[in-house]
Design a protein around this motif. Structure first.
Motif, PDB file in Angstrom:
ATOM      1  N   LEU A 119      -0.319  -2.552  -4.572  1.00  0.00           N
ATOM      2  CA  LEU A 119       0.702  -2.326  -5.592  1.00  0.00           C
ATOM      3  C   LEU A 119       1.928  -3.143  -5.212  1.00  0.00           C
ATOM      4  O   LEU A 119       2.399  -3.071  -4.083  1.00  0.00           O
ATOM      5  N   ASP A 120       2.465  -3.891  -6.152  1.00  0.00           N
ATOM      6  CA  ASP A 120       3.558  -4.809  -5.848  1.00  0.00           C
ATOM      7  C   ASP A 120       4.878  -4.060  -5.696  1.00  0.00           C
ATOM      8  O   ASP A 120       5.274  -3.300  -6.564  1.00  0.00           O
ATOM      9  N   ARG A 121       5.557  -4.267  -4.564  1.00  0.00           N
ATOM     10  CA  ARG A 121       6.881  -3.710  -4.272  1.00  0.00           C
ATOM     11  C   ARG A 121       6.952  -2.203  -4.559  1.00  0.00           C
ATOM     12  O   ARG A 121       7.772  -1.739  -5.355  1.00  0.00           O
ATOM     13  N   PRO A 122       6.140  -1.391  -3.905  1.00  0.00           N
ATOM     14  CA  PRO A 122       6.104   0.037  -4.237  1.00  0.00           C
ATOM     15  C   PRO A 122       7.240   0.838  -3.614  1.00  0.00           C
ATOM     16  O   PRO A 122       7.726   0.539  -2.527  1.00  0.00           O
ATOM     17  N   ILE A 123       7.664   1.870  -4.348  1.00  0.00           N
ATOM     18  CA  ILE A 123       8.530   2.931  -3.825  1.00  0.00           C
ATOM     19  C   ILE A 123       7.900   4.239  -4.286  1.00  0.00           C
ATOM     20  O   ILE A 123       7.153   4.272  -5.266  1.00  0.00           O
ATOM     21  N   CYS A 124       8.163   5.351  -3.585  1.00  0.00           N
ATOM     22  CA  CYS A 124       7.434   6.567  -3.907  1.00  0.00           C
ATOM     23  C   CYS A 124       8.232   7.814  -3.576  1.00  0.00           C
ATOM     24  O   CYS A 124       9.176   7.774  -2.790  1.00  0.00           O
ATOM     25  N   SER A 125       7.817   8.960  -4.178  1.00  0.00           N
ATOM     26  CA  SER A 125       8.452  10.240  -3.896  1.00  0.00           C
ATOM     27  C   SER A 125       7.568  11.379  -4.375  1.00  0.00           C
ATOM     28  O   SER A 125       6.935  11.284  -5.442  1.00  0.00           O
ATOM     29  N   PHE A 126       7.528  12.468  -3.591  1.00  0.00           N
ATOM     30  CA  PHE A 126       6.889  13.702  -4.026  1.00  0.00           C
ATOM     31  C   PHE A 126       7.728  14.388  -5.086  1.00  0.00           C
ATOM     32  O   PHE A 126       8.963  14.267  -5.103  1.00  0.00           O
ATOM     33  N   VAL A 133       6.351   0.685  -9.269  1.00  0.00           N
ATOM     34  CA  VAL A 133       5.620  -0.542  -8.979  1.00  0.00           C
ATOM     35  C   VAL A 133       6.291  -1.733  -9.648  1.00  0.00           C
ATOM     36  O   VAL A 133       6.541  -1.714 -10.863  1.00  0.00           O
ATOM     37  N   ASN A 134       6.591  -2.744  -8.853  1.00  0.00           N
ATOM     38  CA  ASN A 134       7.092  -4.018  -9.345  1.00  0.00           C
ATOM     39  C   ASN A 134       8.333  -3.869 -10.221  1.00  0.00           C
ATOM     40  O   ASN A 134       8.560  -4.658 -11.137  1.00  0.00           O
ATOM     41  N   SER A 135       9.135  -2.830  -9.968  1.00  0.00           N
ATOM     42  CA  SER A 135      10.368  -2.580 -10.729  1.00  0.00           C
ATOM     43  C   SER A 135      10.113  -2.544 -12.229  1.00  0.00           C
ATOM     44  O   SER A 135      10.973  -2.909 -13.032  1.00  0.00           O
ATOM     45  N   GLN A 136       8.921  -2.022 -12.586  1.00  0.00           N
ATOM     46  CA  GLN A 136       8.535  -2.036 -14.002  1.00  0.00           C
ATOM     47  C   GLN A 136       7.733  -0.808 -14.418  1.00  0.00           C
ATOM     48  O   GLN A 136       7.896  -0.306 -15.533  1.00  0.00           O
ATOM     49  N   PHE A 137       6.874  -0.321 -13.540  1.00  0.00           N
ATOM     50  CA  PHE A 137       5.983   0.783 -13.886  1.00  0.00           C
ATOM     51  C   PHE A 137       6.227   1.992 -12.992  1.00  0.00           C
ATOM     52  O   PHE A 137       6.563   1.858 -11.812  1.00  0.00           O
ATOM     53  N   ILE A 138       6.042   3.191 -13.563  1.00  0.00           N
ATOM     54  CA  ILE A 138       5.956   4.424 -12.780  1.00  0.00           C
ATOM     55  C   ILE A 138       4.544   4.958 -12.930  1.00  0.00           C
ATOM     56  O   ILE A 138       4.057   5.144 -14.050  1.00  0.00           O
ATOM     57  N   LYS A 139       3.875   5.185 -11.817  1.00  0.00           N
ATOM     58  CA  LYS A 139       2.523   5.738 -11.805  1.00  0.00           C
ATOM     59  C   LYS A 139       2.563   7.115 -11.156  1.00  0.00           C
ATOM     60  O   LYS A 139       3.179   7.299 -10.099  1.00  0.00           O
ATOM     61  N   LEU A 140       1.915   8.088 -11.795  1.00  0.00           N
ATOM     62  CA  LEU A 140       1.884   9.457 -11.304  1.00  0.00           C
ATOM     63  C   LEU A 140       0.505   9.774 -10.742  1.00  0.00           C
ATOM     64  O   LEU A 140      -0.512   9.536 -11.399  1.00  0.00           O
ATOM     65  N   TYR A 141       0.484  10.320  -9.519  1.00  0.00           N
ATOM     66  CA  TYR A 141      -0.761  10.662  -8.831  1.00  0.00           C
ATOM     67  C   TYR A 141      -0.818  12.156  -8.553  1.00  0.00           C
ATOM     68  O   TYR A 141       0.183  12.770  -8.171  1.00  0.00           O
ATOM     69  N   ASP A 142      -2.000  12.728  -8.730  1.00  0.00           N
ATOM     70  CA  ASP A 142      -2.284  14.077  -8.275  1.00  0.00           C
ATOM     71  C   ASP A 142      -2.648  13.989  -6.793  1.00  0.00           C
ATOM     72  O   ASP A 142      -3.551  13.246  -6.417  1.00  0.00           O
ATOM     73  N   VAL A 143      -1.932  14.748  -5.949  1.00  0.00           N
ATOM     74  CA  VAL A 143      -2.158  14.649  -4.505  1.00  0.00           C
ATOM     75  C   VAL A 143      -3.613  14.948  -4.150  1.00  0.00           C
ATOM     76  O   VAL A 143      -4.200  14.285  -3.288  1.00  0.00           O
ATOM     77  N   THR A 163       0.823  -1.201   0.000  1.00  0.00           N
ATOM     78  CA  THR A 163       0.000   0.000   0.000  1.00  0.00           C
ATOM     79  C   THR A 163       0.862   1.257   0.000  1.00  0.00           C
ATOM     80  O   THR A 163       1.983   1.263   0.487  1.00  0.00           O
ATOM     81  N   ILE A 164       0.292   2.317  -0.568  1.00  0.00           N
ATOM     82  CA  ILE A 164       0.797   3.676  -0.421  1.00  0.00           C
ATOM     83  C   ILE A 164      -0.213   4.405   0.458  1.00  0.00           C
ATOM     84  O   ILE A 164      -1.421   4.346   0.221  1.00  0.00           O
ATOM     85  N   ARG A 165       0.271   5.098   1.467  1.00  0.00           N
ATOM     86  CA  ARG A 165      -0.615   5.836   2.364  1.00  0.00           C
ATOM     87  C   ARG A 165      -0.227   7.308   2.386  1.00  0.00           C
ATOM     88  O   ARG A 165       0.955   7.645   2.399  1.00  0.00           O
ATOM     89  N   ILE A 166      -1.243   8.164   2.392  1.00  0.00           N
ATOM     90  CA  ILE A 166      -1.051   9.605   2.521  1.00  0.00           C
ATOM     91  C   ILE A 166      -1.421  10.006   3.946  1.00  0.00           C
ATOM     92  O   ILE A 166      -2.471   9.595   4.467  1.00  0.00           O
ATOM     93  N   TRP A 167      -0.554  10.833   4.557  1.00  0.00           N
ATOM     94  CA  TRP A 167      -0.746  11.234   5.944  1.00  0.00           C
ATOM     95  C   TRP A 167      -0.683  12.753   6.075  1.00  0.00           C
ATOM     96  O   TRP A 167      -0.016  13.424   5.290  1.00  0.00           O
TER      97      TRP A 167
END
Length: 315
Positions: free
Chosen positions: A149-156, A167-177, A131-135
């Motif tokens: 999401l498999d094996r997630p890493i994240c950054s603002f 995600v999964n050492s394969q995809f980059i997903k972009l989110y609007d906060v 999971t990715i969590r926003i706090w």
């Protein structure tokens, strides 16, 4: 002083401190660049004064351990950090009175990334619980939660408007906060042709590039708007599949990574050329590396912490 090839080649070890008895997991400069903090496998959190060039305090997190650590938005006296003992709660700590301000429970496996918003009291975390969590620092209640999401890493990003998730050492997903619940507004698949896992993801300060670190002997830069792989950098030692931290210089013109043999490798993001290999005489692999956001200095860490300065004799 402008960061150039020759300036980077001139960097020398200024101070080395051996406050830790085990691997440093993470180091972070304060937003004003005047302090640095580290967390390590020996449960120590060490605070450094950059203007004085020395450690000024040591805190212990023996019950919870200390894994990833981040200064909060615009504040050099408060940090959040993740644990590697007992549970996977994130803790909000005051460095002035050594008291916990708040706890952020919810993750059920090790936290793999923490990223603080550069513009407000919001941060994101991702975990092996997929999971990715926003706090929000003002409440312990999670503000948002992704689908698995498999094996997630994240950054603002540097403007705090979007964040990227690997995600999964394969995809980059972009989110609007602000529209997090709608899911990613863009997604890129990267074909890097390497049998290695992604271990870190960072935006450049101009927001145009994303740096991906891996547990192999390669890092790469991706166009933050199109997802195209712009550059791949290799030629440093990581035969043991370690998590080695890479970073941009503040001007976004160079990338740096520590290596298994204790050296720092530096490349130009413009022409892809390697511009420097710096030997800090580290006794172990460089697990953490950060360039100061305000001053011409950077830090590297294994079980010891080393601060670097350019040599005036070279100019």
């Amino acid at each position: 002083m402008k960061i150039t090839d020759s300036v980077l080649r001139s960097f020398r070890v200024a101070r080395t401190y051996r406050e830790n008895s085990d691997k440093v997991n993470c180091l972070e400069y304060s937003p004003n660049g005047e302090n640095a903090i580290s967390s390590s496998d020996d449960d120590r959190i060490v605070v450094y004064d950059i203007t004085q060039g020395k450690p000024i305090d040591t805190l212990y997190s023996k019950k919870y351990g200390a894994d990833l650590i981040r200064y909060t938005h615009g504040d050099s006296q408060k940090v959040i950090y993740s644990s590697n003992k007992l549970d996977d709660t994130i803790r909000y700590l005051s460095l002035t009175d050594y008291k916990y301000i708040r706890y952020f429970p919810g993750h059920t496996a090790r936290v793999t990334a923490l990223s603080m918003s550069p513009v407000e009291d919001m941060f994101i975390s991702c975990s092996l619980d997929k999971t990715i969590r926003i706090w929000d620092l003002r409440t312990e209640n999670v503000q948002g939660l992704t689908e698995p999401l498999d094996r997630p890493i994240c950054s603002f990003d540097p403007d705090g408007l979007i964040f990227a998730v690997g995600v999964n050492s394969q995809f980059i997903k972009l989110y609007d906060v602000r529209a997090f619940a709608k899911g990613p507004f863009n997604s890129f698949e990267l074909r890097m042709n390497r049998s290695c896992d992604w271990t870190g993801l960072k935006f450049s300060n101009d927001g145009k590039q994303i740096l991906i670190s891996t547990n192999g002997g390669m890092i790469c830069i991706v166009n933050a708007f199109t997802g195209d792989v712009m550059h791949k950098f290799s030629g440093y030692n990581n035969s043991k599949g370690l998590k080695l931290e890479a970073c941009f210089t503040p001007d976004s013109q160079f990338v740096m990574i520590g290596s298994e043999d204790g050296r720092v490798h530096v490349w130009s993001t413009e022409n892809k050329m390697k511009v420097a290999v710096l030997d800090g005489k580290h006794p172990g692999p460089i697990s953490a590396l950060q360039f100061n956001p305000r001053y011409m200095t950077f830090a590297t860490a294994c079980s010891s912490m080393t601060f670097w300065l350019p040599s005036v004799e070279d100019f």
